[in-house]
Motif scaffolding. Structure first.
Motif, PDB file in Angstrom:
ATOM      1  N   UNK A 299       0.841  -1.211   0.000  1.00 25.25           N
ATOM      2  CA  UNK A 299       0.000   0.000   0.000  1.00 25.25           C
ATOM      3  C   UNK A 299       0.874   1.259   0.000  1.00 25.25           C
ATOM      4  N   UNK A 300       1.964   1.209   0.731  1.00 24.75           N
ATOM      5  CA  UNK A 300       2.854   2.384   0.812  1.00 24.75           C
ATOM      6  C   UNK A 300       3.523   2.624  -0.550  1.00 24.75           C
ATOM      7  N   UNK A 301       4.010   1.546  -1.151  1.00 22.65           N
ATOM      8  CA  UNK A 301       4.726   1.681  -2.428  1.00 22.65           C
ATOM      9  C   UNK A 301       3.766   2.116  -3.540  1.00 22.65           C
ATOM     10  N   UNK A 302       2.598   1.489  -3.587  1.00 20.05           N
ATOM     11  CA  UNK A 302       1.631   1.854  -4.639  1.00 20.05           C
ATOM     12  C   UNK A 302       1.086   3.260  -4.399  1.00 20.05           C
ATOM     13  N   UNK A 303       0.898   3.612  -3.120  1.00 20.19           N
ATOM     14  CA  UNK A 303       0.426   4.964  -2.783  1.00 20.19           C
ATOM     15  C   UNK A 303       1.462   5.999  -3.188  1.00 20.19           C
ATOM     16  N   UNK A 304       2.734   5.693  -2.949  1.00 21.97           N
ATOM     17  CA  UNK A 304       3.810   6.628  -3.307  1.00 21.97           C
ATOM     18  C   UNK A 304       3.823   6.827  -4.828  1.00 21.97           C
TER      19      UNK A 304
ATOM     20  N   UNK B 129       9.141   9.071  -5.035  1.00 20.31           N
ATOM     21  CA  UNK B 129      10.090   7.959  -5.175  1.00 20.31           C
ATOM     22  C   UNK B 129      10.161   7.208  -3.841  1.00 20.31           C
ATOM     23  N   UNK B 130      10.196   5.857  -3.920  1.00 15.50           N
ATOM     24  CA  UNK B 130      10.178   5.101  -2.654  1.00 15.50           C
ATOM     25  C   UNK B 130      11.281   4.046  -2.626  1.00 15.50           C
ATOM     26  N   UNK B 131      11.940   3.958  -1.454  1.00 13.19           N
ATOM     27  CA  UNK B 131      12.994   2.966  -1.235  1.00 13.19           C
ATOM     28  C   UNK B 131      12.560   2.018  -0.131  1.00 13.19           C
ATOM     29  N   UNK B 132      13.107   0.807  -0.165  1.00 18.35           N
ATOM     30  CA  UNK B 132      12.868  -0.153   0.907  1.00 18.35           C
ATOM     31  C   UNK B 132      14.159  -0.355   1.685  1.00 18.35           C
ATOM     32  N   UNK B 133      14.082  -0.254   2.987  1.00 16.47           N
ATOM     33  CA  UNK B 133      15.263  -0.492   3.826  1.00 16.47           C
ATOM     34  C   UNK B 133      15.181  -1.950   4.299  1.00 16.47           C
ATOM     35  N   UNK B 134      16.250  -2.710   4.037  1.00 14.00           N
ATOM     36  CA  UNK B 134      16.216  -4.157   4.326  1.00 14.00           C
ATOM     37  C   UNK B 134      16.707  -4.425   5.756  1.00 14.00           C
ATOM     38  N   UNK B 135      15.960  -5.256   6.477  1.00 13.02           N
ATOM     39  CA  UNK B 135      16.263  -5.624   7.878  1.00 13.02           C
ATOM     40  C   UNK B 135      16.211  -4.429   8.835  1.00 13.02           C
ATOM     41  N   UNK B 136      15.203  -3.612   8.677  1.00 10.70           N
ATOM     42  CA  UNK B 136      14.915  -2.547   9.645  1.00 10.70           C
ATOM     43  C   UNK B 136      16.084  -1.611   9.895  1.00 10.70           C
ATOM     44  N   UNK B 137      16.258  -1.260  11.166  1.00 12.11           N
ATOM     45  CA  UNK B 137      17.290  -0.272  11.511  1.00 12.11           C
ATOM     46  C   UNK B 137      18.694  -0.774  11.167  1.00 12.11           C
ATOM     47  N   UNK B 138      18.902  -2.088  11.195  1.00 11.73           N
ATOM     48  CA  UNK B 138      20.235  -2.606  10.825  1.00 11.73           C
ATOM     49  C   UNK B 138      20.562  -2.256   9.380  1.00 11.73           C
ATOM     50  N   UNK B 139      19.555  -2.380   8.516  1.00  5.60           N
ATOM     51  CA  UNK B 139      19.757  -2.059   7.098  1.00  5.60           C
ATOM     52  C   UNK B 139      19.973  -0.568   6.888  1.00  5.60           C
TER      53      UNK B 139
ATOM     54  N   UNK C  69      -1.235   1.391   5.876  1.00  2.00           N
ATOM     55  CA  UNK C  69      -0.065   1.721   5.057  1.00  2.00           C
ATOM     56  C   UNK C  69      -0.306   2.991   4.268  1.00  2.00           C
ATOM     57  N   UNK C  70      -1.449   3.038   3.598  1.00  2.00           N
ATOM     58  CA  UNK C  70      -1.776   4.234   2.809  1.00  2.00           C
ATOM     59  C   UNK C  70      -1.968   5.438   3.733  1.00  2.00           C
ATOM     60  N   UNK C  71      -2.602   5.186   4.876  1.00  3.80           N
ATOM     61  CA  UNK C  71      -2.831   6.267   5.850  1.00  3.80           C
ATOM     62  C   UNK C  71      -1.506   6.824   6.367  1.00  3.80           C
TER      63      UNK C  71
ATOM     64  N   UNK D 279      15.731   0.470  -4.277  1.00  9.35           N
ATOM     65  CA  UNK D 279      14.573   1.172  -4.860  1.00  9.35           C
ATOM     66  C   UNK D 279      13.391   0.218  -5.040  1.00  9.35           C
ATOM     67  N   UNK D 280      12.196   0.709  -4.823  1.00 10.88           N
ATOM     68  CA  UNK D 280      10.983  -0.100  -5.011  1.00 10.88           C
ATOM     69  C   UNK D 280      10.070   0.614  -6.000  1.00 10.88           C
ATOM     70  N   UNK D 281       9.296  -0.190  -6.744  1.00 16.31           N
ATOM     71  CA  UNK D 281       8.259   0.405  -7.586  1.00 16.31           C
ATOM     72  C   UNK D 281       7.029  -0.500  -7.562  1.00 16.31           C
ATOM     73  N   UNK D 282       6.009  -0.108  -8.269  1.00 16.19           N
ATOM     74  CA  UNK D 282       4.736  -0.861  -8.213  1.00 16.19           C
ATOM     75  C   UNK D 282       4.930  -2.348  -8.498  1.00 16.19           C
ATOM     76  N   UNK D 283       5.854  -2.656  -9.445  1.00 21.06           N
ATOM     77  CA  UNK D 283       6.065  -4.064  -9.806  1.00 21.06           C
ATOM     78  C   UNK D 283       6.744  -4.837  -8.669  1.00 21.06           C
ATOM     79  N   UNK D 284       7.597  -4.140  -7.898  1.00 21.89           N
ATOM     80  CA  UNK D 284       8.311  -4.842  -6.812  1.00 21.89           C
ATOM     81  C   UNK D 284       7.345  -5.413  -5.773  1.00 21.89           C
ATOM     82  N   UNK D 285       6.124  -4.856  -5.716  1.00 20.78           N
ATOM     83  CA  UNK D 285       5.204  -5.326  -4.673  1.00 20.78           C
ATOM     84  C   UNK D 285       4.022  -6.111  -5.263  1.00 20.78           C
TER      85      UNK D 285
END
Ligand code: F6P
Length: 324
Positions: A22-27, A33-43, A273-275, A51-57
């Motif tokens: 929802x966050x990625x598609x909403x963005x 532009x939206x990025x995904x951070x892998x493994x939370x704060x460690x990442x 997520x969208x909210x 980088x993430x886009x509509x297809x990634x989700x």
């Protein structure tokens, strides 16, 4: 705001993927532009940011776990760790964050916001349902249904063998999973941290059942109960009642964290997520998106972490009345 990042942190919960989607598609919808951070704060500290886009989700709304993986980061609890994380976000020009997680995640998010002022909005993702500021958290409904399926199965064998089962469910310091499982599973009793039920009281409830010719019983024990875990409670009951009482203990454990999210969790996760994303884009910061009385609201991280969300007295009463 033109560039944001999303991450999942702490214990995973079914529905986190629907929330990421929802966050990625909403963005994408809002041209951000939206990025995904892998493994939370460690990442975030390591700069493991993709980088993430509509297809990634695509094709993830129905999947348990989290495609971004999760972790509980010790390093982020240090000032040096947070500085490294800030530097990595700066390198990529990330202007805002959406954090999906629970208590620990929002504690970290609040400290980070106070230090570096990167606007952050949370989405409540934890099976424990222990966050103030939302009636339900993402993953709770699925966890209850998973635990309930196990309770139903255990009841079959408990009945065949005239046994008493103590079933331990997760929830950390909260009894939400336990109370819902107890009601939906028709348990004889429940032990939760919010309402102390002594071993003597449990013994009396079980005895009352035997007196009425009940041959099997189920007691749900929340892992955070003050009388101890299900093994300890079962031993104490045996010592008090009759050493020949046929007692078994089942600890459901991490099975409650996995599996296909229920429809309820997918919809809640999508809405939160969208909210969270749209709140962030409108200027919300240092808050968690929640749904209370079917309204989307934002609650300061500080309140979500420090305020208690009590288990309704009604529900506790209901277990007592309906099991008798
Ligand atoms: O917060 C979710 C939760 O599953 C709790 O119910 C449980 O106490 C804890 O996480 C278990 O944590 P871990 O997966 O690190 O063992």
């Amino acid at each position: 705001m033109k560039k944001i990042a999303v991450f999942t942190s702490g214990g995973d919960a079914p529905g986190m993927n629907a929330c990421i989607r929802a966050i990625v598609r909403g963005a994408a919808y809002h041209g951000v532009e939206v990025y995904g951070i892998v493994r939370g704060y460690n990442g975030m500290i390591k700069g493991d940011i993709i980088p993430l886009n509509s297809q990634s989700v695509s094709n993830i709304i129905q999947r348990g776990g989290t495609i971004l993986k999760s972790a509980r980061s010790k390093e982020f609890m240090t000032a040096e760790g947070r500085k490294k994380a800030y530097d990595k976000l700066q390198e990529l020009g990330i202007e805002g964050l959406v954090a999906i997680g629970g208590n620990g995640t929002f504690t970290g998010a609040e400290i980070f916001y106070n230090e570096y002022k990167i606007p952050t909005v949370g989405a409540p993702g934890t099976i424990d349902n222990d966050l103030y500021g939302t009636d339900y958290t993402i993953g709770f409904d699925t966890a209850v249904n998973t635990a309930l399926d196990a309770v139903d199965k255990i009841r079959d064998t408990a009945d065949s063998h005239d046994r008493v089962f103590f079933i331990e469910v997760m929830g950390r310091d909260s009894g939400y999973i336990a109370i819902q499982c107890a009601i939906a599973g028709g348990a004889e009793s429940v032990m939760i941290p919010e309402n102390l039920t002594s071993v003597d009281e449990i013994a009396a409830i079980l005895q009352k059942g035997f007196d009425k010719k009940k041959s099997s019983s189920i007691v749900i024990v929340a892992e955070g109960d003050e009388e101890g875990n299900a093994q300890i409670v079962a031993k104490n009951i045996k010592d008090k009642m009759d050493e020949n009482l046929d007692i078994r203990v089942t600890t459901l454990g991490h099975i409650q964290r996995g599996g296909i999210p229920t429809a309820y969790d997918r919809i809640l996760a999508s809405r939160l997520g969208l909210g969270a994303l749209e709140g962030l884009l409108r200027g919300e910061k240092n808050v968690m998106a929640g749904v209370v009385n079917n309204q989307l609201i934002y609650t300061p991280f500080h309140d979500t972490i420090t305020k208690k969300k009590p288990v309704s007295e009604d529900l506790i009463r209901m277990v007592e009345i309906l099991s008798s």
